[in-house]
Design a protein around this motif. Structure first.
Motif: not given
Length: 121
Positions: A15-23, A106-112, A25-31
């Motif tokens: 949920k966190l990864a999808v939220f951060l990536l979506g913000k 995950i630390r969001y700034q480092e992740f992004l 503007g990325h298209e996110v696929l999930q498995a």
């Protein structure tokens, strides 16, 4: 923006990864496991895969080796997302063919930043 496949079995981490990536503007696929992730990677050819290392069944490093050994998916960038931070873990991650890694939690700034740098590089 980029198409990013997140392979993660932990619902809050997904949920966190999808939220951060979506913000961003990325298209996110999930498995939820490696097998589903490999299938999606072959079908959708994402620009980047964020691969949890500890997955049920096949682990993320084995899945990365399979993807990097397949002509159709070998050029897809793979970033390991891992709670492992011990000596030697980075070498195992790189030996599997990962293009980088992000430590959990995950630390969001480092992740992004890792996502941006990997997509550009």
């Amino acid at each position: 923006m980029a198409r990013i496949l997140v392979i993660e079995d932990n619902a809050p981490n997904m949920k966190l990864a999808v939220f951060l990536l979506g913000k961003e503007g990325h298209e996110v696929l999930q498995a939820l496991d490696a097998e589903e992730g490999i299938r999606l990677a072959r079908e959708r050819l994402p620009d980047l895969i964020l691969m949890d290392v500890q997955l049920p069944g096949m682990d993320g490093l084995t899945a990365t080796r399979l993807l990097k050994g397949d002509a159709a998916t070998r050029d897809i960038k793979v970033v390991a997302v891992t709670a492992f931070a011990m000596n030697g873990d980075r070498e195992k991650i790189e030996a599997a063919g990962c293009d980088g890694y992000v430590a959990k939690p995950i630390r969001y700034q480092e992740f992004l930043k890792v996502v941006r740098d990997t997509l550009v590089g």
